[in-house]
Design a protein around this motif. Sequence first.
Motif, PDB file in Angstrom:
ATOM      1  N   ASP A  89       0.824  -1.326  -0.122  1.00  0.00           N
ATOM      2  CA  ASP A  89       0.082   0.057  -0.113  1.00  0.00           C
ATOM      3  C   ASP A  89       1.002   1.191   0.083  1.00  0.00           C
ATOM      4  O   ASP A  89       1.826   1.233   0.483  1.00  0.00           O
ATOM      5  CB  ASP A  89      -0.947  -0.232   1.325  1.00  0.00           C
ATOM      6  CG  ASP A  89      -1.726   1.426   1.378  1.00  0.00           C
ATOM      7  OD1 ASP A  89      -2.535   1.495   0.331  1.00  0.00           O
ATOM      8  OD2 ASP A  89      -1.406   1.766   2.515  1.00  0.00           O
ATOM      9  N   ILE A 146       3.209  -3.895   3.231  1.00  0.00           N
ATOM     10  CA  ILE A 146       2.821  -4.869   2.347  1.00  0.00           C
ATOM     11  C   ILE A 146       1.203  -5.206   2.795  1.00  0.00           C
ATOM     12  O   ILE A 146       0.830  -5.258   3.793  1.00  0.00           O
ATOM     13  CB  ILE A 146       3.516  -6.331   2.809  1.00  0.00           C
ATOM     14  CG1 ILE A 146       4.873  -6.000   2.217  1.00  0.00           C
ATOM     15  CG2 ILE A 146       2.743  -7.423   1.887  1.00  0.00           C
ATOM     16  CD1 ILE A 146       5.863  -7.384   2.751  1.00  0.00           C
ATOM     17  N   VAL A 201      -9.311  -5.857  12.255  1.00  0.00           N
ATOM     18  CA  VAL A 201      -9.988  -6.666  11.445  1.00  0.00           C
ATOM     19  C   VAL A 201      -9.752  -8.128  11.723  1.00  0.00           C
ATOM     20  O   VAL A 201     -10.442  -8.888  10.867  1.00  0.00           O
ATOM     21  CB  VAL A 201      -9.516  -6.110  10.027  1.00  0.00           C
ATOM     22  CG1 VAL A 201     -10.218  -4.741   9.769  1.00  0.00           C
ATOM     23  CG2 VAL A 201      -8.291  -6.333   9.752  1.00  0.00           C
TER      24      VAL A 201
HETATM   25  C1  HEM Z   1      -4.649  -6.416   6.730  1.00  0.00           C
HETATM   26  C2  HEM Z   1      -4.106  -2.108   4.673  1.00  0.00           C
HETATM   27  C3  HEM Z   1      -8.822  -1.314   4.669  1.00  0.00           C
HETATM   28  C4  HEM Z   1      -9.422  -5.877   6.141  1.00  0.00           C
HETATM   29  C5  HEM Z   1      -4.189  -5.334   6.015  1.00  0.00           C
HETATM   30  C6  HEM Z   1      -2.604  -5.051   6.212  1.00  0.00           C
HETATM   31  C7  HEM Z   1      -2.489  -3.800   5.645  1.00  0.00           C
HETATM   32  C8  HEM Z   1      -3.753  -3.214   5.352  1.00  0.00           C
HETATM   33  C9  HEM Z   1      -1.288  -3.126   5.631  1.00  0.00           C
HETATM   34  C10 HEM Z   1      -1.727  -6.136   6.782  1.00  0.00           C
HETATM   35  C11 HEM Z   1      -1.167  -7.071   5.830  1.00  0.00           C
HETATM   36  C12 HEM Z   1      -2.207  -8.026   5.163  1.00  0.00           C
HETATM   37  O1  HEM Z   1      -2.612  -8.981   6.051  1.00  0.00           O
HETATM   38  O2  HEM Z   1      -2.715  -7.483   4.134  1.00  0.00           O
HETATM   39  C13 HEM Z   1      -5.212  -1.422   4.528  1.00  0.00           C
HETATM   40  C14 HEM Z   1      -5.382  -0.192   4.099  1.00  0.00           C
HETATM   41  C15 HEM Z   1      -6.766   0.208   4.109  1.00  0.00           C
HETATM   42  C16 HEM Z   1      -7.438  -1.156   4.568  1.00  0.00           C
HETATM   43  C17 HEM Z   1      -4.183   0.726   3.701  1.00  0.00           C
HETATM   44  C18 HEM Z   1      -7.719   1.343   3.743  1.00  0.00           C
HETATM   45  C19 HEM Z   1      -7.127   2.498   3.491  1.00  0.00           C
HETATM   46  C20 HEM Z   1      -9.503  -2.458   5.008  1.00  0.00           C
HETATM   47  C21 HEM Z   1     -10.797  -2.495   5.218  1.00  0.00           C
HETATM   48  C22 HEM Z   1     -11.048  -3.772   5.734  1.00  0.00           C
HETATM   49  C23 HEM Z   1      -9.801  -4.532   5.723  1.00  0.00           C
HETATM   50  C24 HEM Z   1     -12.045  -1.668   4.825  1.00  0.00           C
HETATM   51  C25 HEM Z   1     -12.370  -4.537   5.991  1.00  0.00           C
HETATM   52  C26 HEM Z   1     -13.615  -4.192   5.831  1.00  0.00           C
HETATM   53  C27 HEM Z   1      -8.342  -6.325   6.349  1.00  0.00           C
HETATM   54  C28 HEM Z   1      -8.180  -7.742   6.738  1.00  0.00           C
HETATM   55  C29 HEM Z   1      -6.742  -7.762   6.928  1.00  0.00           C
HETATM   56  C30 HEM Z   1      -5.832  -6.722   6.692  1.00  0.00           C
HETATM   57  C31 HEM Z   1      -9.246  -8.807   6.776  1.00  0.00           C
HETATM   58  C32 HEM Z   1      -6.123  -8.985   7.433  1.00  0.00           C
HETATM   59  C33 HEM Z   1      -5.936  -9.142   8.707  1.00  0.00           C
HETATM   60  C34 HEM Z   1      -5.261 -10.215   9.556  1.00  0.00           C
HETATM   61  O3  HEM Z   1      -5.872 -11.390   9.664  1.00  0.00           O
HETATM   62  O4  HEM Z   1      -4.188 -10.288   9.587  1.00  0.00           O
HETATM   63  N1  HEM Z   1      -4.811  -4.115   5.587  1.00  0.00           N
HETATM   64  N2  HEM Z   1      -6.600  -1.864   4.696  1.00  0.00           N
HETATM   65  N3  HEM Z   1      -8.670  -3.648   5.422  1.00  0.00           N
HETATM   66  N4  HEM Z   1      -7.046  -5.747   6.359  1.00  0.00           N
HETATM   67 FE1  HEM Z   1      -6.850  -3.953   5.539  1.00  0.00          FE
END
Ligand code: HEM
Length: 299
Positions: A138, A143, A217
């Motif tokens: 991102d 990552i 999350v």
């Molecule tokens: C994990 C970024 C929005 C759900 C992550 C991770 C990053 C990230 C860097 C950690 C690495 C990974 O496992 O992918 C972002 C950014 C967002 C955003 C920059 C918006 C600007 C959201 C939204 C949701 C979401 C809106 C759900 C409605 C998740 C989930 C994980 C995750 C389920 C994995 C968590 C785990 O089990 O470790 N996100 N995310 N994300 N994100 Fe987001």
Amino acid sequence: MTQAQSAIVPDGGPYALYVMLKVTDDAALVLQQCQRLAEIAKQTQEVFGDAQMGVAVGFSPAFCRTHGLAYPEGVTDFRPRESRKHRAPHTDCDVFIHLHGLRHDLNFYVFQQWLTPIKKVVDVVDETAGFRYLDARDMTGFIDGTENPQGLARDAVAVIPDGPFAGGSVALVQRYVHDLPAWERLQQAAQEKVIGRTKPDSIELEDMPDTSHVGRVDIKENGVGLKILRQSLPYGSVSGEHGLLFLAYCQQQHPLDVMLDSMFGERDGKTDMMLSFTQAVTGAIMFMPSQTTLAQYVE
Ligand code: HEM
């Protein structure tokens, strides 16, 4: 027979196009054109070369209701969230298009071919071109996608397995605009506390704050982790708006709603620290029918 549309499950290519549309007239013509999306992508690749394109089209529950299109019970329109500090707005749109593949030009071309015959009866509400950034990061530098389901689990998470809507999926789409100057004022250790993972290699923090993004999350219900399949990509320009086009598919809406509630303070009053550095500017829940259901919409 009950195959999911081709953009939903495969690992997205380095380029994607995400489009929200509002239908202003002649919904029957628009539905017919929705049937043609996969064919246009196929013909384009026959002429210009295989770009491993995935394509999918979906509809808001409100549009389905208005036009008598079947969709699964329990799928509801996006509910805006508003906490003291953060907002997740709802976008009034009827149709969502998701294209991804190896070539940005072919995504553009396919969408243009698809749109031209119906241009007078739809408004494009939001059109965002996503691109893979660095080593799948991102724009915050973290990552994105580490915990995404892999292999057969992708299907199991994203696609309705049986019943009348088998092969369908529920999508959550939100465009987020980042405030990178504010983000970059944080030291790396502070950024890692906001995300809940290390920056270089995405290792989960041992002392993860429950207001970190991952802390918000990564949710268990009755001992089972809620899973979604993310197909998000960074987008934008350096001098203009930029951020993440968040897109996730799931076989039910519930995990998507619970995660949003948790981020925006509707679960336990706590909000996601990441939201101090990024703002959701669009939001929609879309039903992405199987190829079979999509064909039935025009019968
Ligand atoms: C994990 C970024 C929005 C759900 C992550 C991770 C990053 C990230 C860097 C950690 C690495 C990974 O496992 O992918 C972002 C950014 C967002 C955003 C920059 C918006 C600007 C959201 C939204 C949701 C979401 C809106 C759900 C409605 C998740 C989930 C994980 C995750 C389920 C994995 C968590 C785990 O089990 O470790 N996100 N995310 N994300 N994100 Fe987001």
